[in-house]
Write a protein that holds these residues in place. Structure first.
Motif, mmCIF file in Angstrom:
data_model
loop_
_atom_site.group_PDB
_atom_site.id
_atom_site.type_symbol
_atom_site.label_atom_id
_atom_site.label_comp_id
_atom_site.label_asym_id
_atom_site.label_seq_id
_atom_site.Cartn_x
_atom_site.Cartn_y
_atom_site.Cartn_z
ATOM 1 N N LEU A 73 -61.331 53.805 18.967
ATOM 2 C CA LEU A 73 -62.219 52.939 19.727
ATOM 3 C C LEU A 73 -63.598 52.848 19.074
ATOM 4 N N LEU A 74 -64.180 54.005 18.733
ATOM 5 C CA LEU A 74 -65.506 53.993 18.118
ATOM 6 C C LEU A 74 -65.484 53.396 16.721
ATOM 7 N N GLU A 75 -64.407 53.597 15.992
ATOM 8 C CA GLU A 75 -64.296 53.001 14.655
ATOM 9 C C GLU A 75 -64.340 51.481 14.755
ATOM 10 N N ILE A 76 -63.534 50.926 15.619
ATOM 11 C CA ILE A 76 -63.484 49.466 15.753
ATOM 12 C C ILE A 76 -64.788 48.932 16.324
ATOM 13 N N ARG A 77 -65.340 49.588 17.328
ATOM 14 C CA ARG A 77 -66.594 49.123 17.924
ATOM 15 C C ARG A 77 -67.763 49.249 16.955
ATOM 16 N N SER A 78 -67.721 50.214 16.039
ATOM 17 C CA SER A 78 -68.812 50.369 15.067
ATOM 18 C C SER A 78 -68.772 49.287 13.988
ATOM 19 N N TRP A 79 -67.698 48.532 13.890
ATOM 20 C CA TRP A 79 -67.665 47.410 12.956
ATOM 21 C C TRP A 79 -68.762 46.409 13.299
ATOM 22 N N ASP A 80 -69.067 46.277 14.574
ATOM 23 C CA ASP A 80 -70.106 45.351 15.019
ATOM 24 C C ASP A 80 -71.409 46.050 15.381
ATOM 25 N N VAL A 81 -71.327 47.264 15.871
ATOM 26 C CA VAL A 81 -72.511 47.984 16.343
ATOM 27 C C VAL A 81 -72.641 49.275 15.536
ATOM 28 N N GLN A 82 -73.407 49.186 14.465
ATOM 29 C CA GLN A 82 -73.558 50.320 13.552
ATOM 30 C C GLN A 82 -74.180 51.547 14.215
ATOM 31 N N ALA A 83 -74.883 51.353 15.320
ATOM 32 C CA ALA A 83 -75.502 52.475 16.023
ATOM 33 C C ALA A 83 -74.466 53.490 16.516
ATOM 34 N N LEU A 84 -73.208 53.101 16.575
ATOM 35 C CA LEU A 84 -72.147 54.013 17.014
ATOM 36 C C LEU A 84 -71.612 54.873 15.868
ATOM 37 N N SER A 85 -72.077 54.635 14.667
ATOM 38 C CA SER A 85 -71.528 55.311 13.487
ATOM 39 C C SER A 85 -71.647 56.829 13.560
ATOM 40 N N ASN A 86 -72.764 57.345 14.060
ATOM 41 C CA ASN A 86 -72.915 58.806 14.137
ATOM 42 C C ASN A 86 -71.905 59.430 15.089
ATOM 43 N N LYS A 87 -71.738 58.823 16.258
ATOM 44 C CA LYS A 87 -70.742 59.335 17.207
ATOM 45 C C LYS A 87 -69.343 59.247 16.610
ATOM 46 N N ARG A 88 -69.069 58.115 15.949
ATOM 47 C CA ARG A 88 -67.761 57.920 15.303
ATOM 48 C C ARG A 88 -67.532 58.990 14.246
ATOM 49 N N ASP A 89 -68.533 59.252 13.412
ATOM 50 C CA ASP A 89 -68.388 60.221 12.330
ATOM 51 C C ASP A 89 -68.217 61.646 12.846
ATOM 52 N N THR A 90 -68.917 61.973 13.931
ATOM 53 C CA THR A 90 -68.749 63.295 14.547
ATOM 54 C C THR A 90 -67.315 63.455 15.040
ATOM 55 N N LEU A 91 -66.818 62.435 15.690
ATOM 56 C CA LEU A 91 -65.439 62.473 16.194
ATOM 57 C C LEU A 91 -64.446 62.492 15.043
ATOM 58 N N ALA A 92 -64.751 61.796 13.956
ATOM 59 C CA ALA A 92 -63.876 61.800 12.778
ATOM 60 C C ALA A 92 -63.756 63.212 12.214
ATOM 61 N N GLY A 93 -64.859 63.948 12.196
ATOM 62 C CA GLY A 93 -64.822 65.333 11.716
ATOM 63 C C GLY A 93 -63.909 66.195 12.577
ATOM 64 N N GLN A 94 -63.989 66.033 13.881
ATOM 65 C CA GLN A 94 -63.111 66.775 14.784
ATOM 66 C C GLN A 94 -61.658 66.379 14.544
ATOM 67 N N LEU A 95 -61.442 65.097 14.407
ATOM 68 C CA LEU A 95 -60.084 64.585 14.186
ATOM 69 C C LEU A 95 -59.517 65.141 12.878
ATOM 70 N N ASP A 96 -60.329 65.163 11.837
ATOM 71 C CA ASP A 96 -59.868 65.655 10.540
ATOM 72 C C ASP A 96 -59.527 67.144 10.582
ATOM 73 N N ARG A 97 -60.222 67.898 11.409
ATOM 74 C CA ARG A 97 -59.892 69.322 11.559
ATOM 75 C C ARG A 97 -58.587 69.511 12.331
ATOM 76 N N GLU A 98 -58.384 68.688 13.350
ATOM 77 C CA GLU A 98 -57.206 68.835 14.209
ATOM 78 C C GLU A 98 -55.951 68.198 13.611
ATOM 79 N N PHE A 99 -56.128 67.024 12.995
ATOM 80 C CA PHE A 99 -55.007 66.252 12.448
ATOM 81 C C PHE A 99 -55.430 65.644 11.112
ATOM 82 N N PRO A 100 -55.502 66.436 10.035
ATOM 83 C CA PRO A 100 -56.079 65.959 8.774
ATOM 84 C C PRO A 100 -55.360 64.778 8.140
ATOM 85 N N TRP A 101 -54.155 64.518 8.502
ATOM 86 C CA TRP A 101 -53.370 63.448 7.885
ATOM 87 C C TRP A 101 -53.449 62.120 8.643
ATOM 88 N N VAL A 102 -53.977 62.142 9.869
ATOM 89 C CA VAL A 102 -53.910 60.967 10.729
ATOM 90 C C VAL A 102 -54.904 59.873 10.338
#
Length: 185
Positions: free
Chosen positions: A140-169
């Protein structure tokens, strides 16, 4: 001073024009915004803050009217999607229909961007119980950040969590999203 009552009375007319469908009803109440293609339901809006009320009403109405205009509700019903499939579909469909409406009514882009930043940028969500929910939240944040760059930090924080939990996804989803963004209309 904004006449909030006049604004609220005008919502069905605006919805009909934006949605390109005569007789769209607008109802207000509850916590969510949604439409079935005939009725647009807006959440309860803060009448004590006129500027925020107007911005929320414009953003939600434009968004739901974009679904009225361009979402094929019959095809969605016939697809008989699971809850997970519908969630992913809706994330992509929101992006698609907003872009179509903004190409016709450019002012809607500002309303969408404000609403996206307001909802996803300020909303403090509790950590999901199931780590797999981070996949959907990141999507959700990835797609929404395509238009609203202000969401990039939240998206990137969540991406880090995702990469730790599911590195291949994430790399697999990003390949699909690249194709969606460039090839799907």
């Amino acid at each position: 001073m904004i006449d909030t009552r006049a604004v609220m009375r005008s919502l069905p007319l605006v919805a009909s024009v934006l949605g390109r469908k005569y007789g769209v009803k607008v109802e207000i109440g509850g916590n969510d915004a949604y439409t079935d293609g005939t009725v647009i339901r807006l959440p309860s809006l803060p009448s004590d803050v006129p500027d925020t009320l107007l911005a929320l009403a414009r953003g939600f109405l434009d968004h739901e009217a974009s679904h009225v205009r361009d979402t094929d509700f019959k095809a969605l019903q016939d697809a008989n999607l699971t809850s997970l499939e519908k969630h992913v579909w809706n994330t992509l469909e929101d992006y698609r229909v907003e872009h179509k409406l903004a190409s016709i009514f450019p002012g809607c882009r500002q309303n969408f961007n404000w609403l996206i930043a307001h909802i996803f940028g300020s909303e403090q969500r509790a950590e999901p119980v199931q780590p797999a929910m981070n996949i959907l939240n990141w999507l959700l944040l990835e797609i929404r950040s395509w238009d609203v760059q202000a969401l990039s930090n939240k998206r990137d924080t969540l991406a880090g969590q995702l990469d730790r939990e599911f590195p291949w996804v994430r790399p697999k989803i990003e390949r699909v999203l690249k194709a969606v963004r460039t090839n799907c209309r």
